[in-house]
Design a protein around this motif. Structure first.
Motif, PDB file in Angstrom:
ATOM      1  N   LEU A  21      46.931  -7.265  -5.374  1.00  0.00           N
ATOM      2  CA  LEU A  21      46.977  -7.201  -6.838  1.00  0.00           C
ATOM      3  C   LEU A  21      45.586  -7.441  -7.424  1.00  0.00           C
ATOM      4  CD1 LEU A  21      50.269  -9.053  -7.792  1.00  0.00           C
ATOM      5  CD2 LEU A  21      49.719  -6.653  -8.185  1.00  0.00           C
ATOM      6  N   ARG A  22      44.924  -8.459  -6.932  1.00  0.00           N
ATOM      7  CA  ARG A  22      43.578  -8.784  -7.429  1.00  0.00           C
ATOM      8  C   ARG A  22      42.596  -7.650  -7.083  1.00  0.00           C
ATOM      9  NH1 ARG A  22      38.739 -11.473  -6.214  1.00  0.00           N
ATOM     10  NH2 ARG A  22      38.024 -12.726  -7.970  1.00  0.00           N
ATOM     11  N   GLU A  23      42.688  -7.152  -5.872  1.00  0.00           N
ATOM     12  CA  GLU A  23      41.823  -6.063  -5.420  1.00  0.00           C
ATOM     13  C   GLU A  23      41.988  -4.822  -6.309  1.00  0.00           C
ATOM     14  OE1 GLU A  23      42.726  -3.379  -1.739  1.00  0.00           O
ATOM     15  OE2 GLU A  23      41.686  -5.181  -1.042  1.00  0.00           O
ATOM     16  N   LEU A  24      43.222  -4.452  -6.595  1.00  0.00           N
ATOM     17  CA  LEU A  24      43.483  -3.287  -7.443  1.00  0.00           C
ATOM     18  C   LEU A  24      42.927  -3.499  -8.852  1.00  0.00           C
ATOM     19  CD1 LEU A  24      47.101  -2.474  -6.274  1.00  0.00           C
ATOM     20  CD2 LEU A  24      45.137  -0.920  -6.084  1.00  0.00           C
ATOM     21  N   ARG A  60      58.737  -6.685 -11.478  1.00  0.00           N
ATOM     22  CA  ARG A  60      57.295  -6.748 -11.751  1.00  0.00           C
ATOM     23  C   ARG A  60      56.493  -6.036 -10.668  1.00  0.00           C
ATOM     24  NH1 ARG A  60      55.960 -12.134 -15.236  1.00  0.00           N
ATOM     25  NH2 ARG A  60      57.239 -11.469 -16.995  1.00  0.00           N
ATOM     26  N   LEU A  61      56.933  -6.079  -9.426  1.00  0.00           N
ATOM     27  CA  LEU A  61      56.257  -5.316  -8.375  1.00  0.00           C
ATOM     28  C   LEU A  61      56.292  -3.824  -8.702  1.00  0.00           C
ATOM     29  CD1 LEU A  61      57.427  -7.079  -5.092  1.00  0.00           C
ATOM     30  CD2 LEU A  61      55.112  -7.048  -6.046  1.00  0.00           C
ATOM     31  N   ILE A  62      57.435  -3.371  -9.205  1.00  0.00           N
ATOM     32  CA  ILE A  62      57.568  -1.968  -9.604  1.00  0.00           C
ATOM     33  C   ILE A  62      56.601  -1.652 -10.744  1.00  0.00           C
ATOM     34  CG2 ILE A  62      59.118  -0.281 -10.687  1.00  0.00           C
ATOM     35  CD1 ILE A  62      61.419  -1.671  -9.082  1.00  0.00           C
ATOM     36  N   ASN A  69      49.589   3.206  -9.606  1.00  0.00           N
ATOM     37  CA  ASN A  69      49.939   4.413  -8.867  1.00  0.00           C
ATOM     38  C   ASN A  69      49.843   4.202  -7.349  1.00  0.00           C
ATOM     39  OD1 ASN A  69      50.862   7.084  -8.772  1.00  0.00           O
ATOM     40  ND2 ASN A  69      48.788   7.873  -8.593  1.00  0.00           N
ATOM     41  N   VAL A  70      50.424   3.094  -6.894  1.00  0.00           N
ATOM     42  CA  VAL A  70      50.510   2.791  -5.468  1.00  0.00           C
ATOM     43  C   VAL A  70      51.978   2.533  -5.141  1.00  0.00           C
ATOM     44  CG1 VAL A  70      48.182   1.811  -5.334  1.00  0.00           C
ATOM     45  CG2 VAL A  70      50.127   0.292  -5.774  1.00  0.00           C
ATOM     46  N   SER A  71      52.285   2.509  -3.859  1.00  0.00           N
ATOM     47  CA  SER A  71      53.672   2.232  -3.467  1.00  0.00           C
ATOM     48  C   SER A  71      53.920   0.728  -3.408  1.00  0.00           C
ATOM     49  CB  SER A  71      53.969   2.850  -2.096  1.00  0.00           C
ATOM     50  OG  SER A  71      53.255   2.160  -1.086  1.00  0.00           O
ATOM     51  N   ILE A  72      55.169   0.356  -3.556  1.00  0.00           N
ATOM     52  CA  ILE A  72      55.535  -1.045  -3.376  1.00  0.00           C
ATOM     53  C   ILE A  72      55.271  -1.458  -1.934  1.00  0.00           C
ATOM     54  CG2 ILE A  72      57.455  -2.686  -3.364  1.00  0.00           C
ATOM     55  CD1 ILE A  72      58.554  -1.235  -5.774  1.00  0.00           C
ATOM     56  N   ASP A  73      55.485  -0.538  -0.997  1.00  0.00           N
ATOM     57  CA  ASP A  73      55.178  -0.839   0.406  1.00  0.00           C
ATOM     58  C   ASP A  73      53.718  -1.248   0.566  1.00  0.00           C
ATOM     59  OD1 ASP A  73      57.716  -0.483   1.365  1.00  0.00           O
ATOM     60  OD2 ASP A  73      57.355   1.535   2.141  1.00  0.00           O
ATOM     61  N   TYR A  74      52.820  -0.595  -0.155  1.00  0.00           N
ATOM     62  CA  TYR A  74      51.417  -0.971  -0.101  1.00  0.00           C
ATOM     63  C   TYR A  74      51.235  -2.388  -0.661  1.00  0.00           C
ATOM     64  CZ  TYR A  74      46.482  -1.354  -1.041  1.00  0.00           C
ATOM     65  OH  TYR A  74      45.186  -1.823  -1.097  1.00  0.00           O
ATOM     66  N   LEU A  75      51.831  -2.649  -1.811  1.00  0.00           N
ATOM     67  CA  LEU A  75      51.671  -3.967  -2.438  1.00  0.00           C
ATOM     68  C   LEU A  75      52.161  -5.099  -1.543  1.00  0.00           C
ATOM     69  CD1 LEU A  75      52.654  -3.486  -6.193  1.00  0.00           C
ATOM     70  CD2 LEU A  75      50.383  -3.864  -5.232  1.00  0.00           C
ATOM     71  N   VAL A  76      53.272  -4.879  -0.855  1.00  0.00           N
ATOM     72  CA  VAL A  76      53.848  -5.974  -0.056  1.00  0.00           C
ATOM     73  C   VAL A  76      53.393  -5.952   1.400  1.00  0.00           C
ATOM     74  CG1 VAL A  76      55.845  -6.223  -1.572  1.00  0.00           C
ATOM     75  CG2 VAL A  76      56.025  -4.788   0.482  1.00  0.00           C
ATOM     76  N   GLY A  77      52.478  -5.043   1.740  1.00  0.00           N
ATOM     77  CA  GLY A  77      51.888  -5.056   3.076  1.00  0.00           C
ATOM     78  C   GLY A  77      52.654  -4.312   4.142  1.00  0.00           C
ATOM     79  N   SER A  79      52.633  -1.124   4.336  1.00  0.00           N
ATOM     80  CA  SER A  79      51.845   0.077   4.584  1.00  0.00           C
ATOM     81  C   SER A  79      50.439  -0.149   4.070  1.00  0.00           C
ATOM     82  CB  SER A  79      52.464   1.272   3.854  1.00  0.00           C
ATOM     83  OG  SER A  79      51.624   2.400   3.935  1.00  0.00           O
ATOM     84  N   ASP A  80      49.472   0.466   4.719  1.00  0.00           N
ATOM     85  CA  ASP A  80      48.114   0.427   4.218  1.00  0.00           C
ATOM     86  C   ASP A  80      47.785   1.668   3.395  1.00  0.00           C
ATOM     87  OD1 ASP A  80      47.513  -2.076   5.274  1.00  0.00           O
ATOM     88  OD2 ASP A  80      46.906  -1.218   7.201  1.00  0.00           O
ATOM     89  N   GLU A  81      48.738   2.589   3.358  1.00  0.00           N
ATOM     90  CA  GLU A  81      48.580   3.814   2.574  1.00  0.00           C
ATOM     91  C   GLU A  81      49.053   3.549   1.157  1.00  0.00           C
ATOM     92  OE1 GLU A  81      50.287   8.319   2.647  1.00  0.00           O
ATOM     93  OE2 GLU A  81      49.936   7.305   4.553  1.00  0.00           O
ATOM     94  N   ARG A  82      48.204   3.852   0.227  1.00  0.00           N
ATOM     95  CA  ARG A  82      48.523   3.573  -1.182  1.00  0.00           C
ATOM     96  C   ARG A  82      49.504   4.591  -1.704  1.00  0.00           C
ATOM     97  NH1 ARG A  82      43.030   1.514  -4.037  1.00  0.00           N
ATOM     98  NH2 ARG A  82      42.620  -0.137  -2.560  1.00  0.00           N
TER      99      ARG A  82
END
Length: 82
Positions: A21-24, A60-62, A69-77, A79-82
């Motif tokens: 979140l901070r990185e984005l 809130r994750l959604i 414009n990233v996936s929730i899978d990316y946010l929660v780790g 996937s490394d694909e945004r």
């Protein structure tokens, strides 16, 4: 029976969520207040998420995933694909 929140608490790497979140936010050259206005979430809540004091709800994750414009899978780790 496992509830969604207990699953999230047990299986999600929350330190990764707070870092992503901070990185984005920083990649988009935003301050916490800018993100707060953009997503309609209190600045203090965003600060708590980034510091790992509290964890964001699925709703809130959604919101964050849609905003950046990233996936929730990316946010929660998951996937490394945004």
């Amino acid at each position: 029976m496992i509830t969604f929140m207990s699953w999230m608490t047990r299986y999600v790497n929350w330190s990764l969520v707070m870092n992503r979140l901070r990185e984005l936010r920083l990649e988009h050259k935003e301050r916490q207040i800018d993100l707060s206005v953009g997503v309609g979430i209190d600045t203090q809540d965003i600060s708590r998420y980034e510091r790992g004091v509290t964890v964001p709800s699925l709703k809130r994750l959604i919101i964050f995933a849609d905003y950046y414009n990233v996936s929730i899978d990316y946010l929660v780790g998951r996937s490394d694909e945004r």
